[in-house]
Design a protein around this motif. Sequence first.
Motif, PDB file in Angstrom:
ATOM      1  N   GLY A 288       0.843  -1.190   0.000  1.00 47.91           N
ATOM      2  CA  GLY A 288       0.000   0.000   0.000  1.00 47.91           C
ATOM      3  C   GLY A 288       0.873   1.234   0.000  1.00 47.91           C
ATOM      4  O   GLY A 288       2.091   1.145  -0.167  1.00 47.91           O
ATOM      5  N   ASN A 289       0.239   2.372   0.184  1.00 51.58           N
ATOM      6  CA  ASN A 289       0.987   3.616   0.066  1.00 51.58           C
ATOM      7  C   ASN A 289       1.430   4.217   1.386  1.00 51.58           C
ATOM      8  O   ASN A 289       2.168   5.195   1.405  1.00 51.58           O
ATOM      9  CB  ASN A 289       0.192   4.633  -0.747  1.00 51.58           C
ATOM     10  N   SER A 290       0.968   3.666   2.515  1.00 47.61           N
ATOM     11  CA  SER A 290       1.421   4.195   3.804  1.00 47.61           C
ATOM     12  C   SER A 290       1.434   3.068   4.830  1.00 47.61           C
ATOM     13  O   SER A 290       0.705   2.075   4.694  1.00 47.61           O
ATOM     14  CB  SER A 290       0.480   5.306   4.278  1.00 47.61           C
ATOM     15  N   GLU A 292       0.306   3.221   7.781  1.00 51.97           N
ATOM     16  CA  GLU A 292      -0.989   3.190   8.468  1.00 51.97           C
ATOM     17  C   GLU A 292      -1.987   2.343   7.674  1.00 51.97           C
ATOM     18  O   GLU A 292      -2.728   1.540   8.219  1.00 51.97           O
ATOM     19  CB  GLU A 292      -1.564   4.609   8.625  1.00 51.97           C
ATOM     20  N   GLU A 293      -1.999   2.572   6.367  1.00 48.50           N
ATOM     21  CA  GLU A 293      -2.948   1.858   5.517  1.00 48.50           C
ATOM     22  C   GLU A 293      -2.742   0.347   5.639  1.00 48.50           C
ATOM     23  O   GLU A 293      -3.693  -0.413   5.782  1.00 48.50           O
ATOM     24  CB  GLU A 293      -2.751   2.317   4.063  1.00 48.50           C
TER      25      GLU A 293
ATOM     26  N   GLY B 288     -12.108   3.231  -1.096  1.00 51.82           N
ATOM     27  CA  GLY B 288     -11.156   2.577  -0.209  1.00 51.82           C
ATOM     28  C   GLY B 288     -11.879   2.070   1.016  1.00 51.82           C
ATOM     29  O   GLY B 288     -13.115   2.095   1.062  1.00 51.82           O
ATOM     30  N   ASN B 289     -11.118   1.629   1.979  1.00 44.76           N
ATOM     31  CA  ASN B 289     -11.752   1.007   3.133  1.00 44.76           C
ATOM     32  C   ASN B 289     -11.899   1.913   4.350  1.00 44.76           C
ATOM     33  O   ASN B 289     -12.527   1.528   5.326  1.00 44.76           O
ATOM     34  CB  ASN B 289     -11.014  -0.276   3.514  1.00 44.76           C
ATOM     35  N   SER B 290     -11.304   3.101   4.302  1.00 42.20           N
ATOM     36  CA  SER B 290     -11.480   4.009   5.425  1.00 42.20           C
ATOM     37  C   SER B 290     -11.420   5.445   4.921  1.00 42.20           C
ATOM     38  O   SER B 290     -10.808   5.724   3.890  1.00 42.20           O
ATOM     39  CB  SER B 290     -10.377   3.800   6.473  1.00 42.20           C
ATOM     40  N   GLU B 292      -9.808   7.834   6.242  1.00 40.15           N
ATOM     41  CA  GLU B 292      -8.419   8.308   6.308  1.00 40.15           C
ATOM     42  C   GLU B 292      -7.668   7.919   5.029  1.00 40.15           C
ATOM     43  O   GLU B 292      -6.930   8.709   4.454  1.00 40.15           O
ATOM     44  CB  GLU B 292      -7.678   7.707   7.518  1.00 40.15           C
ATOM     45  N   GLU B 293      -7.848   6.669   4.616  1.00 40.06           N
ATOM     46  CA  GLU B 293      -7.140   6.168   3.443  1.00 40.06           C
ATOM     47  C   GLU B 293      -7.468   7.034   2.223  1.00 40.06           C
ATOM     48  O   GLU B 293      -6.584   7.415   1.459  1.00 40.06           O
ATOM     49  CB  GLU B 293      -7.555   4.712   3.197  1.00 40.06           C
TER      50      GLU B 293
END
Lengths: 469, 469
Positions: A288-290, A292-293, B288-290, B292-293
């Motif tokens: 993913g890109n972070s 956190e993600e 996406g799933n959140s 934040e994402e």
Amino acid sequence: MAYQKVTQKDIDFLISITAADRVYSGDQINDDFTHDEMQEYGKFMPEVVIEAISTEEVSQIMKHAHANNIPVTPRGSGTGLCGGAVAIHGGIMLSLTKMNKIIEIDEENLMGTVQAGVLLMEFIKAVTEKGLFYPPDPGEKSATIGGNVMTNAGGMRAVKYGVTRDYVRGMKIVLANGEILETGGKVIKNSSGYSIKDMMVGSEGTLGIATEITVRLLPLPKKAVSLLVPFGTLDQCIETVPHILRSRSTPTAVEFMQRETIENAEEHLGKQFPDKSSDAYLLLSFDGNSTEEIEGIYDEVAQLCLSKGALDVFISNTQERHESIWSTRGAFLEAIKGSTPEGLDECDVVVPKNRVADFVKFCAELNKEYGVRIRQFGHAGDGNLHVYCCKDQLSDDEWKPKVEAIMQRMYDKAIELEGQVSGEHGIGHAKVGFLGESVGAPVMNILEGVKKAFDPKNILNPGKVVNRF
Amino acid sequence: MAYQKVTQKDIDFLISITAADRVYSGDQINDDFTHDEMQEYGKFMPEVVIEAISTEEVSQIMKHAHANNIPVTPRGSGTGLCGGAVAIHGGIMLSLTKMNKIIEIDEENLMGTVQAGVLLMEFIKAVTEKGLFYPPDPGEKSATIGGNVMTNAGGMRAVKYGVTRDYVRGMKIVLANGEILETGGKVIKNSSGYSIKDMMVGSEGTLGIATEITVRLLPLPKKAVSLLVPFGTLDQCIETVPHILRSRSTPTAVEFMQRETIENAEEHLGKQFPDKSSDAYLLLSFDGNSTEEIEGIYDEVAQLCLSKGALDVFISNTQERHESIWSTRGAFLEAIKGSTPEGLDECDVVVPKNRVADFVKFCAELNKEYGVRIRQFGHAGDGNLHVYCCKDQLSDDEWKPKVEAIMQRMYDKAIELEGQVSGEHGIGHAKVGFLGESVGAPVMNILEGVKKAFDPKNILNPGKVVNRF
């Protein structure tokens, strides 16, 4: 099929349209060209080997072969596992490994165009340097992109990203009669007639020779994490996979591995695997890109694994640890081969994801029933399993009937489980019979009709995929 | 091609293998069956219309047609735009709309299996209820899944998720001679011979009749957000797209729209579009799933748009706002049709993403040059453009030569830009000439050879995609 033998006159002509130092005949032909990675399927000597360097050369070679009824076997790195790139009818072996230019990495359209002989590892390197990502990830990184396309190679990341077919967008093709055509292009959508590029993908060099290939690229994910998850039993291990896939936590890869295969790999690589606690492991990766993600996703999967009987969850979030685990996984095929120098046979079936456990257990039973050592590993996340029967110390007389019976039963079982003969290795000449049995006569008739539409004289890699028309 | 006419004896037999209340002939045939959504391409009366309810019935109908040399035109909802599902040679029209059962939604393997006549909107509803996601998103939700597969329908989400082809995994097919075969299945990888399912996808009912289709599903993304971005000029608007795609911020969809088309839609829908500040807009969505994402991603894109000349960025993060904007986008085709009741012609080219601006500007020039009103909108993110020439008040004599010249110049331009004739609508009978011109004789020869392999008597939807063999 009465093919013409290659004469000195043919060789002189082939040199005149290429170059003397790229045409090999007789004793000049390296033994490597007589087989792929499965010498068990026989060794076949081509009459002449030519290393082409351009589409135009390939076209001229095909024109000559077509006019003179000479069979032609196109070949990349020769890393196949089904005898797809061996000259079972002799004739010309056409090596594309010198067509190894990366023609363009188009950052605006996110497309890469390569000559067919570019190695997967070279292409990965080049796109990564530009912050781009070519998702297909077959284990054998020294294979050519052309070979990957011709077998519709799959690899580890199919769970999230799909297979080679999903990335091919265009091709330059030389037909059996030498005509050059282009199909597709740098386009994302295409509904312009039957898809020639999709007929070519997975056709193992029997319909045409792809000399240039355009593939779709993605932005390179910034972060990747692997989880190594030991389970108490193989059953728990395999049966956890559908639960992972049903959660919304799409992993990039889900591999399963067993202690005995890991030990082969440890011996082969001369280094220890980071865990010894279990007989059965899942190896997952997430990208993913972070951080956190990804964290949110893998935490959920880790909890799920623990609730299904995992003994522990090891997180590899550094490049070094990541590579250590995956290098073990990457060495499995060579490690198993090394453990049985007398020979082996392999099967590459694909089954629906929720039947993986059934197939894995079935193979374990065959192991006991026939007294043949069977090693398996594979892509639990996409249902594609690699099963190896090891000859070990068995005599030829013991081995042959046993391995034939085991292979037949494995393919029958795959069909019973609504699977397919090959997930990613292809058919070559070794699996033509199993393909015919699995798809039946009406389908084989159509495949043969398609072959005829492309190659009416049956000179392009004859005897592979289909064996007559 | 000398086809047999349908006789009363044929009709009696067809009733005997189906049912009297599902077989229509003569005056019983609804006018709707004489055309698709483009009546401009002519009206053609089938000799008999049959509504099939099972694969077995389709097989028996084909056996009869094959034995008696009667052409058969398979048809779903008839929402095509190229005359693909009209009976240009008469014969049997085989409607699949009563084969509308969702056979299975397999949550373990993330696969759905439907009869071909299931409507896209019904399937979306069914999978959404189970928390699953079928990504292909063609604008016309009342199309059948079978029709989507047969045109390789694309839609809005191709940027991130690909097209219909990428989701089809297996099919039950009735061949021209009535044989039933199954190909593929619930498998993620497959390298088992030439891909019949990939020949069928996009074949517009000319190679076989898909009666059941298995598609891959994904977990349903939990969050979606749209951005509506007005730009100062069309150039700035279109030229921003490659920058967005090159960033690592993969949008789900990137559409462009112009004021004049929005006004047509406002009138058609009887409601106002939320912004009037500009002539040219980008409409983007992210999933996406959140929250934040997605936030991190769309913030970056919003900043990028502003740096490239966007006047503002409107964020729609509620379902209501989201639907309001997308309903305007969804109404474009009907709105443009409504604005020119005398007729229109359309073009569905696809070009590399970085050539979209060139093509859009070219069409604006044609508009001026020919004095024909041209409306365009489309999938800026995947290079697929829909361009409509409106007849308005032009006389037939003025209109015909102008529209022919414009169409020819648009297709020539698409090819010059390394594009393709059709991104997602297909070829039907209306675009066969343009396909032939764009791909050339060697490719058409192969397509005809493939057609022959599947349908040697040329009874399946003759005159579509290819027109001879």
